[in-house]
Design a protein around this motif. Sequence first.
Motif, PDB file in Angstrom:
ATOM      1  N   ALA A   1       0.830  -1.209   0.000  1.00  0.00           N
ATOM      2  CA  ALA A   1       0.000   0.000   0.000  1.00  0.00           C
ATOM      3  C   ALA A   1       0.863   1.257   0.000  1.00  0.00           C
ATOM      4  O   ALA A   1       0.541   2.241  -0.675  1.00  0.00           O
ATOM      5  CB  ALA A   1      -0.918  -0.015   1.228  1.00  0.00           C
ATOM      6  N   ALA A   2       1.959   1.233   0.734  1.00  0.00           N
ATOM      7  CA  ALA A   2       2.865   2.381   0.747  1.00  0.00           C
ATOM      8  C   ALA A   2       3.511   2.597  -0.618  1.00  0.00           C
ATOM      9  O   ALA A   2       3.694   3.733  -1.070  1.00  0.00           O
ATOM     10  CB  ALA A   2       3.947   2.180   1.810  1.00  0.00           C
ATOM     11  N   ARG A   3       3.830   1.501  -1.301  1.00  0.00           N
ATOM     12  CA  ARG A   3       4.386   1.632  -2.654  1.00  0.00           C
ATOM     13  C   ARG A   3       3.364   2.260  -3.601  1.00  0.00           C
ATOM     14  O   ARG A   3       3.697   3.124  -4.423  1.00  0.00           O
ATOM     15  CB  ARG A   3       4.812   0.265  -3.183  1.00  0.00           C
ATOM     16  CG  ARG A   3       5.988  -0.384  -2.458  1.00  0.00           C
ATOM     17  CD  ARG A   3       6.339  -1.694  -3.136  1.00  0.00           C
ATOM     18  NE  ARG A   3       7.268  -2.484  -2.375  1.00  0.00           N
ATOM     19  CZ  ARG A   3       8.591  -2.387  -2.441  1.00  0.00           C
ATOM     20  NH1 ARG A   3       9.137  -1.489  -3.262  1.00  0.00           N
ATOM     21  NH2 ARG A   3       9.371  -3.173  -1.716  1.00  0.00           N
ATOM     22  N   LEU A   4       2.120   1.813  -3.466  1.00  0.00           N
ATOM     23  CA  LEU A   4       1.067   2.338  -4.351  1.00  0.00           C
ATOM     24  C   LEU A   4       0.777   3.807  -4.066  1.00  0.00           C
ATOM     25  O   LEU A   4       0.345   4.542  -4.961  1.00  0.00           O
ATOM     26  CB  LEU A   4      -0.211   1.508  -4.188  1.00  0.00           C
ATOM     27  CG  LEU A   4      -0.123   0.051  -4.676  1.00  0.00           C
ATOM     28  CD1 LEU A   4      -1.410  -0.704  -4.334  1.00  0.00           C
ATOM     29  CD2 LEU A   4       0.142   0.009  -6.176  1.00  0.00           C
ATOM     30  N   ARG A   5       1.011   4.246  -2.819  1.00  0.00           N
ATOM     31  CA  ARG A   5       0.832   5.662  -2.498  1.00  0.00           C
ATOM     32  C   ARG A   5       1.941   6.528  -3.087  1.00  0.00           C
ATOM     33  O   ARG A   5       1.860   7.752  -3.048  1.00  0.00           O
ATOM     34  CB  ARG A   5       0.817   5.872  -0.973  1.00  0.00           C
ATOM     35  CG  ARG A   5      -0.407   5.352  -0.277  1.00  0.00           C
ATOM     36  CD  ARG A   5      -0.544   5.967   1.110  1.00  0.00           C
ATOM     37  NE  ARG A   5       0.664   5.821   1.902  1.00  0.00           N
ATOM     38  CZ  ARG A   5       0.880   4.813   2.744  1.00  0.00           C
ATOM     39  NH1 ARG A   5      -0.032   3.869   2.883  1.00  0.00           N
ATOM     40  NH2 ARG A   5       2.004   4.750   3.447  1.00  0.00           N
ATOM     41  N   GLY A   6       2.973   5.893  -3.609  1.00  0.00           N
ATOM     42  CA  GLY A   6       4.083   6.641  -4.199  1.00  0.00           C
ATOM     43  C   GLY A   6       5.145   7.053  -3.204  1.00  0.00           C
ATOM     44  O   GLY A   6       5.881   8.015  -3.457  1.00  0.00           O
ATOM     45  N   GLU A   7       5.250   6.332  -2.082  1.00  0.00           N
ATOM     46  CA  GLU A   7       6.272   6.649  -1.089  1.00  0.00           C
ATOM     47  C   GLU A   7       7.667   6.467  -1.690  1.00  0.00           C
ATOM     48  O   GLU A   7       7.923   5.522  -2.441  1.00  0.00           O
ATOM     49  CB  GLU A   7       6.134   5.739   0.137  1.00  0.00           C
ATOM     50  CG  GLU A   7       4.818   5.878   0.881  1.00  0.00           C
ATOM     51  CD  GLU A   7       4.782   7.112   1.772  1.00  0.00           C
ATOM     52  OE1 GLU A   7       5.776   7.881   1.752  1.00  0.00           O
ATOM     53  OE2 GLU A   7       3.786   7.308   2.462  1.00  0.00           O
ATOM     54  N   THR A   8       8.579   7.372  -1.364  1.00  0.00           N
ATOM     55  CA  THR A   8       9.962   7.230  -1.812  1.00  0.00           C
ATOM     56  C   THR A   8      10.614   6.068  -1.075  1.00  0.00           C
ATOM     57  O   THR A   8      10.136   5.618  -0.022  1.00  0.00           O
ATOM     58  CB  THR A   8      10.753   8.514  -1.551  1.00  0.00           C
ATOM     59  OG1 THR A   8      10.798   8.748  -0.136  1.00  0.00           O
ATOM     60  CG2 THR A   8      10.107   9.704  -2.258  1.00  0.00           C
ATOM     61  N   MET A   9      11.704   5.577  -1.644  1.00  0.00           N
ATOM     62  CA  MET A   9      12.387   4.440  -1.035  1.00  0.00           C
ATOM     63  C   MET A   9      12.878   4.779   0.372  1.00  0.00           C
ATOM     64  O   MET A   9      12.819   3.951   1.283  1.00  0.00           O
ATOM     65  CB  MET A   9      13.566   4.015  -1.923  1.00  0.00           C
ATOM     66  CG  MET A   9      14.303   2.789  -1.438  1.00  0.00           C
ATOM     67  SD  MET A   9      13.223   1.335  -1.255  1.00  0.00           S
ATOM     68  CE  MET A   9      12.716   1.110  -2.971  1.00  0.00           C
ATOM     69  N   TRP A  10      13.374   6.002   0.570  1.00  0.00           N
ATOM     70  CA  TRP A  10      13.864   6.410   1.894  1.00  0.00           C
ATOM     71  C   TRP A  10      12.741   6.397   2.925  1.00  0.00           C
ATOM     72  O   TRP A  10      12.907   5.882   4.031  1.00  0.00           O
ATOM     73  CB  TRP A  10      14.486   7.792   1.806  1.00  0.00           C
ATOM     74  CG  TRP A  10      14.928   8.339   3.136  1.00  0.00           C
ATOM     75  CD1 TRP A  10      14.347   9.337   3.847  1.00  0.00           C
ATOM     76  CD2 TRP A  10      16.036   7.898   3.923  1.00  0.00           C
ATOM     77  NE1 TRP A  10      15.022   9.565   5.013  1.00  0.00           N
ATOM     78  CE2 TRP A  10      16.068   8.691   5.094  1.00  0.00           C
ATOM     79  CE3 TRP A  10      17.013   6.911   3.751  1.00  0.00           C
ATOM     80  CZ2 TRP A  10      17.026   8.521   6.075  1.00  0.00           C
ATOM     81  CZ3 TRP A  10      17.975   6.747   4.746  1.00  0.00           C
ATOM     82  CH2 TRP A  10      17.977   7.539   5.890  1.00  0.00           C
ATOM     83  N   ARG A  11      11.572   6.944   2.556  1.00  0.00           N
ATOM     84  CA  ARG A  11      10.441   6.944   3.492  1.00  0.00           C
ATOM     85  C   ARG A  11       9.915   5.529   3.698  1.00  0.00           C
ATOM     86  O   ARG A  11       9.475   5.181   4.802  1.00  0.00           O
ATOM     87  CB  ARG A  11       9.323   7.848   2.961  1.00  0.00           C
ATOM     88  CG  ARG A  11       9.629   9.329   3.048  1.00  0.00           C
ATOM     89  CD  ARG A  11       8.448  10.151   2.536  1.00  0.00           C
ATOM     90  NE  ARG A  11       7.253   9.948   3.351  1.00  0.00           N
ATOM     91  CZ  ARG A  11       6.969  10.626   4.447  1.00  0.00           C
ATOM     92  NH1 ARG A  11       7.810  11.553   4.894  1.00  0.00           N
ATOM     93  NH2 ARG A  11       5.856  10.398   5.115  1.00  0.00           N
ATOM     94  N   LEU A  12       9.973   4.712   2.676  1.00  0.00           N
ATOM     95  CA  LEU A  12       9.512   3.327   2.816  1.00  0.00           C
ATOM     96  C   LEU A  12      10.386   2.577   3.821  1.00  0.00           C
ATOM     97  O   LEU A  12       9.877   1.815   4.661  1.00  0.00           O
ATOM     98  CB  LEU A  12       9.557   2.633   1.448  1.00  0.00           C
ATOM     99  CG  LEU A  12       8.945   1.227   1.385  1.00  0.00           C
ATOM    100  CD1 LEU A  12       7.442   1.292   1.587  1.00  0.00           C
ATOM    101  CD2 LEU A  12       9.281   0.578   0.054  1.00  0.00           C
TER     102      LEU A  12
END
Length: 307
Positions: free
Chosen positions: A203-214
């Motif tokens: 879900a975080a990937r689909l929200r467009g979270e950057t790799m650092w925030r992920l």
Amino acid sequence: MTFLWILVGLACLGLSAVVLGWLFRFPLVALTRGELRRAMRGAPLMASFGMLVILIYAAVALLAPVLAPYAEREVIGAQYLPWGEGHLLGTDNLGRDMLTRLIYGARNTVGIALATTALAFSIGALLGLWAAAVGGWVDTVLSRIVDALMAIPALIFSLLLLTIFGTSIINMILVIAAIDSTRVFRLSRSVAQGIVVMDYIEAARLRGETMWRLITREILPNAMAPLVAEFGLRFCFVFLMISSLSFLGLGIKPPTADWGSMVRENATLISYGDITPLLPAGAIALLTVAVNFVVDWQLHRASGLKD
């Protein structure tokens, strides 16, 4: 008869540790609140004793100039003076006060080990979490490099690199941190691989979270418990590694006080029945055992098992 006295001494030490842990639990519970207070109330006596020892070592390291009777490098008398009123633990091979050297050794040895462990964790944990989150060729390349480095015995590899680059404190910290970060990489990658497949990560990937925030907002908080426990174990290994290198003459250089080099410099006293060289060795062993008591408790808490 000697063996019997050893058993009696060990039993007394164990009983003293239990009593001290029980007594130290009361201020721990009184000074904490909420979830932390419940955790302290349920902490094993050995874990409480471990926290007491760690607190004492930290206080000695921070207050070394106040607690030490002499300056770290000051020569106060002849070589190998016996224990006495002016020098409670005698003097070393150069006539320096052993008690002073022990106190300053807590600051130097423990402080350098803590800095090295923190650097190793910063490198290894971030690379491990990144490799698990990205996957693909990045994960493969980093994992193969780490496998190659871990195939070389750590002490031998450290001796080789320090011989090449020199034995300054900065070089020692960098070399040991680089070698130890491979172990942290393997653990953090293994833990993160079980997290990146979760639905909330997708879900975080689909929200467009950057790799650092992920990594910092989603993966790291859920991997924190085993990483914190591993930090304690890594500290013990780094601490022992630094002491071993100092004992071999490639660690912290004189005249800086260091427990490993203190054992080497005063080892000749053992031949005369003097236990003074065993004091820094005992300080190393006591801190290692204390940290392991606390780490075992943290691992038990992280596992979710009940007594």
